[in-house]
Design an enzyme around this catalytic site. Sequence first.
Site, PDB file in Angstrom:
ATOM      1  N   ASP A 107       4.152  21.107  19.535  1.00  0.00           N
ATOM      2  CA  ASP A 107       2.912  21.615  20.248  1.00  0.00           C
ATOM      3  C   ASP A 107       3.290  23.012  20.879  1.00  0.00           C
ATOM      4  OD1 ASP A 107       0.046  20.981  21.439  1.00  0.00           O
ATOM      5  OD2 ASP A 107       1.420  21.797  23.091  1.00  0.00           O
ATOM      6  N   HIS A 305      -1.084  13.639  17.352  1.00  0.00           N
ATOM      7  CA  HIS A 305      -0.582  14.709  17.680  1.00  0.00           C
ATOM      8  C   HIS A 305       1.120  14.632  18.446  1.00  0.00           C
ATOM      9  CE1 HIS A 305      -0.382  18.885  19.239  1.00  0.00           C
ATOM     10  NE2 HIS A 305      -0.260  18.342  20.362  1.00  0.00           N
TER      11      HIS A 305
END
Length: 328
Positions: A107, A305
């Site tokens: 991320d 994610h």
Amino acid sequence: MSQPAPVTETTHRLVLSSAGRIHSVEQGSGPLVLLVHGFPESWYSWRHQLPVLAAAGYRAVAVDVRGYGRSSKPEGAAAYRMLELVEDNVAVVHALGEQTAVIVGHDWGATIAANSALVRPDVFRAVGLLSVPYAPRGGPRPSEVFAKMGGEEEFYVSRFQEPGRAEAEIEPDVRGWLAGFYAALSADTMPPADGPDPHFASRGGTLRDRFPTGRLPAWLSEDDLDVYAAEFERTGMSGALNRYRNMDRDWEDLADFDGSPITQPSLFIGGAQDASTTWMADAINAYPATLPGLVASHILDGCGHWIQQERREEVNEILTGWLASLPA
């Protein structure tokens, strides 16, 4: 053939940096692998990787990025610009008595890792990117791009820009907000593709209005959620959110690197159901030019994610295989 025994001994350190102190968690010995988390996480996001990398013969070190966990939280948003975070990583490497390291990020950590490799190739000899692809600096000012996204709705990055605004949404119920945010971006709990997008808020609404409720994603136990929530309840959210408040500063600071490729050996792992992968498909397609040292690129089917937690065994296998392929 027997597998190496897991390494369970963990060392916590506080090392000096321009932030004040950076907290790191270490397992194993061997070549240094620095692990950098994203938003809203901590070193704990690498709990499944630390013992595996240690057992494979590496010195695995996960940090709390400045503003998070036990690391220092300098005053003022400008203290969280990208170049400061790069120097934090350099400071950790040197404080551990090393001159070079492999850096792996997820991320925001992927973007921090990429820029660490770009700006300090003398220190970071290889880079692994999880979830967020590398896209060289360029194009219009980021705030202008984000302001145009979503039409009548507000993109979450734009929403995070004003100091105190996102804090006011999150901090009254940190645990509940985190649970919803994690679920919104996890493959097994995310909203349907034809539902309202949780990356946006309606005018006058909140991001949380669109988060799923009722169950946690499979990778996240109640105890795991307690760990994350306790850290942010203790520190508040401003340190973490300040990373978003520096995107225009980063664009200015990194002007000399406009369009620059990362030439060190690299790795990318993305989730097929992650918006970071789908929205940035053009960046992935550009890898022959932007990551000329790319060793492998993997898109994991049915993955969202939180990739190293959702698919820890696959990610661990890919990471250890890639590390083994690198020059000594």
